[in-house]
Design a protein around this motif. Structure first.
Motif, mmCIF file in Angstrom:
data_model
loop_
_atom_site.group_PDB
_atom_site.id
_atom_site.type_symbol
_atom_site.label_atom_id
_atom_site.label_comp_id
_atom_site.label_asym_id
_atom_site.label_seq_id
_atom_site.Cartn_x
_atom_site.Cartn_y
_atom_site.Cartn_z
ATOM 1 N N GLY A 185 10.532 5.461 -1.511
ATOM 2 C CA GLY A 185 10.729 5.656 -0.190
ATOM 3 C C GLY A 185 11.903 5.120 0.493
ATOM 4 O O GLY A 185 12.541 4.270 0.013
ATOM 5 N N ILE A 186 12.197 6.282 1.457
ATOM 6 C CA ILE A 186 13.561 5.874 2.257
ATOM 7 C C ILE A 186 13.489 5.639 3.519
ATOM 8 O O ILE A 186 12.726 6.361 4.285
ATOM 9 N N VAL A 187 13.881 4.606 3.793
ATOM 10 C CA VAL A 187 13.707 4.191 5.250
ATOM 11 C C VAL A 187 14.572 5.068 6.259
ATOM 12 O O VAL A 187 15.838 5.180 6.112
ATOM 13 N N LYS A 214 9.133 9.097 3.595
ATOM 14 C CA LYS A 214 10.229 8.510 4.661
ATOM 15 C C LYS A 214 9.311 7.228 5.164
ATOM 16 O O LYS A 214 7.986 7.472 5.132
ATOM 17 N N VAL A 215 10.006 6.415 5.377
ATOM 18 C CA VAL A 215 9.328 5.034 5.679
ATOM 19 C C VAL A 215 10.012 4.248 6.969
ATOM 20 O O VAL A 215 11.361 4.230 7.084
ATOM 21 N N GLU A 216 8.866 3.983 7.817
ATOM 22 C CA GLU A 216 9.525 3.292 8.936
ATOM 23 C C GLU A 216 9.331 1.696 9.066
ATOM 24 O O GLU A 216 8.053 1.491 8.814
ATOM 25 N N VAL A 217 10.129 0.965 8.880
ATOM 26 C CA VAL A 217 9.610 -0.421 8.631
ATOM 27 C C VAL A 217 9.406 -0.956 10.293
ATOM 28 O O VAL A 217 10.194 -0.940 11.075
ATOM 29 N N LYS A 218 8.438 -1.489 10.295
ATOM 30 C CA LYS A 218 7.803 -2.011 11.442
ATOM 31 C C LYS A 218 7.272 -3.490 11.199
ATOM 32 O O LYS A 218 6.664 -3.939 10.360
ATOM 33 N N ILE A 227 4.524 2.798 -3.054
ATOM 34 C CA ILE A 227 5.751 3.117 -3.080
ATOM 35 C C ILE A 227 6.476 2.087 -4.325
ATOM 36 O O ILE A 227 6.078 0.977 -4.488
ATOM 37 N N ASN A 228 7.364 2.819 -5.191
ATOM 38 C CA ASN A 228 7.908 2.123 -6.348
ATOM 39 C C ASN A 228 9.109 1.662 -5.847
ATOM 40 O O ASN A 228 9.553 0.317 -6.270
ATOM 41 N N THR A 229 10.003 2.259 -5.316
ATOM 42 C CA THR A 229 11.343 1.774 -5.026
ATOM 43 C C THR A 229 11.615 2.045 -3.500
ATOM 44 O O THR A 229 11.496 3.311 -2.954
ATOM 45 N N SER A 256 10.736 -2.509 -6.228
ATOM 46 C CA SER A 256 12.390 -2.431 -6.092
ATOM 47 C C SER A 256 12.919 -1.959 -4.885
ATOM 48 O O SER A 256 12.687 -1.176 -4.171
ATOM 49 N N LEU A 257 13.991 -2.707 -4.470
ATOM 50 C CA LEU A 257 14.648 -2.545 -3.329
ATOM 51 C C LEU A 257 16.200 -2.321 -3.527
ATOM 52 O O LEU A 257 16.812 -2.740 -4.462
#
Length: 511
Positions: A185-187, A214-218, A227-229, A256-257
């Motif tokens: 996942g890419i923010v 694609k990830v939106e952090v809310k 999502i793994n990473t 994982s981050l």
């Protein structure tokens, strides 16, 4: 009489020797059909497939079909590559115990085949050729399809580097035989670096191997457990406490981050601004911190600047260049890298090491680096003199047992976090200047998402072999001239010595 006997004996010995040599060649040739081996004298075994590729094909449960699409009209400049592909696939087949079936197909004008290739994503490639002093274009197929059951993975165009092709083949085989592909996942919220433009090459490279979301952090939405990473590249907007809690929850649940975060942003016109480092609240829980500084190093890349009508290139200390001795040799993700450029990078440090976690410096400067923490003047003509010089870490990883809110979930996983104090290096303009930067990025993602073995394939080809620092100019010149003329001189000298030695022996025999 004696002389005639001597000559006769010599002729007999020679005949026997020739027959023995021919016999040995026949025996070796016979067994070479039964036993496959290859002698590769290059340092990184550039012309042999890696242990991970051999292991992958040896463990296949069923037949994997590899269809290679080569048009007959391929231009001469890729014929050598065509042979390399055949050799490599032959090696895959040899180690697979019959589980790799390779078929070569010329699509020619077969419309049905061309339609199939279109559906699986293998297009015609346009080549530029020069014939009879004229530039012409030739359309041809130069791709590979790997199939297992009802799954098919395509390599649309074969790359020029053998290691790149091996990486594509092995990952494609792994993908078709795997039940589930890792998801990255890419923010895309918080003004992160644009995927389709600024870091399009890195984005495309990830899509070749992973399922990318694609990830939106809310505040009120959890990060998907599929999502793994999670990857965050160059966030400019502030993360709220609730959003940080969502990321922490994701990491503590086994994700994982990977974070690429500048401490200081350098924008157009070399304007500098300290970044909002709200993510430091998250890093602090794992004992890490990104500093609001810029690291400079005596070992640096070349940067081009324009002043008025003049353009000039200079060694630029704010673009530290990391060579092999600046990478942790105990970390597979970086141990094979030889040259990475980190423009306007900030330092990363351990602020409070925790007993249940393991910390590792992945990339670091030379001991002659320094940092600037305020009044940033990064124009090449007005650089301040170095202050106290020491080594700085620019990428760090932490792993270990994460802290849970729930007692019942303790000790169920090993958390993985990597922090790099730079997001510029993976952007298009710097990838063109330092191609290994992309390998650095991919290796870091792979190290927290997959097994480390695939990293060894990508890092096989060394793109840069700099001469060791600290040598005098005369020593460097001597090494350079020896590399150019040394081998030739040695061969000629050996030939001359051999010639006079044979003449001397012949003269003694005649006496």
């Amino acid at each position: 009489m004696n002389e005639k006997n001597t000559k006769k004996i010599k002729k007999t010995d020679l005949s026997i020797t020739v027959l023995l040599v021919l016999g040995i060649i026949l025996v070796v040739n016979f067994f070479s059909y039964q036993l496959f081996t290859r002698f590769d004298l290059t340092q990184n075994k550039n012309f042999s497939i890696s242990p991970v590729s051999k292991k992958t094909v040896k463990e296949l449960a069923d037949v994997v079909n590899v269809k290679v699409y080569f048009s007959d009209n391929l231009p001469s400049q890729v014929l050598g590559l065509k042979q390399e592909v055949k050799d490599m696939l032959g090696e895959y087949a040899a180690f697979s115990n019959g589980k790799i079936n390779v078929e070569y197909i010329n699509p020619a004008s077969d419309e049905k085949t061309q339609q199939e290739l279109y559906m699986i994503g293998i297009p015609q490639v346009t080549f530029q050729v020069y014939e009879k002093d004229k530039a012409q274009t030739v359309n041809a197929y130069f791709g590979i399809a790997i199939s297992y059951g009802d799954k098919t993975e395509a390599i649309p165009t074969i790359q020029k580097e053998a290691s790149g092709l091996e990486y594509q083949l092995t990952t494609a085989i792994k993908k078709v035989i795997s039940e589930r592909i890792a998801t990255v996942g890419i923010v895309t919220s918080h003004e992160t670096v644009g995927l389709e433009d600024a870091m399009s090459s890195a984005y495309k490279a990830l899509q070749e191997l992973y399922t990318v979301q694609k990830v939106e952090v809310k505040d009120d939405v959890d990060i998907s457990s599929d999502i793994n990473t999670l990857v965050i590249v160059g966030a400019k907007d502030k993360f709220t406490d609730k959003q940080i809690a969502k990321i922490e929850k994701f990491v503590n649940a086994g994700g994982s981050l990977l974070v690429f975060q500048d401490g200081v942003m350098v924008e157009q016109g070399l304007k500098t601004n300290k970044s909002d480092l709200s993510l430091n609240k998250l890093f602090a829980k794992y004992g890490l911190k990104v500093n609001q500084d810029l690291v400079a190093d005596n070992r640096s890349g070349m940067a081009s600047f324009t002043q008025g009508f003049l353009s000039f290139s200079v060694p630029y200390p704010f673009w530290p260049k990391i060579t092999k001795d600046g990478f942790n040799q105990n970390e597979t993700a970086v141990s094979s890298l030889t040259s990475v450029l980190l423009p306007w990078v900030s330092s990363v440090e351990v602020i409070k090491a925790q007993d249940n976690k393991s910390y590792s410096k992945l990339a670091y400067t030379t001991p002659k680096a320094w940092n600037v923490t305020d009044n940033f003047n990064v124009t090449p003509n007005n650089l301040a003199a170095p202050t106290a010089q020491k080594e700085y870490a620019m990428a760090m990883s932490v792993s270990g047992k994460a802290d849970f809110d729930s007692e019942n979930q303790k000790d169920q996983f090993l958390g993985k976090l990597i922090v790099v104090g730079d997001s510029d290096f993976v952007q298009e303009n710097f990838l063109r200047q330092s191609p290994d930067n992309l390998t650095f990025f991919q290796n870091l993602v792979d190290s927290v998402s997959l097994d480390n073995a695939l990293i060894e394939i990508r890092s096989k080809v060394v793109s840069s072999r700099p001469i060791k620092e600290g040598l005098t100019d005369s020593t460097i010149a001597m090494i350079r001239y020896f590399n150019v003329f040394g081998v030739t001189v040695i061969v000629v000298a050996f030939g001359v010595i051999r010639y006079f030695s044979r003449r001397k022996n012949k003269f003694v025999d005649e006496l």
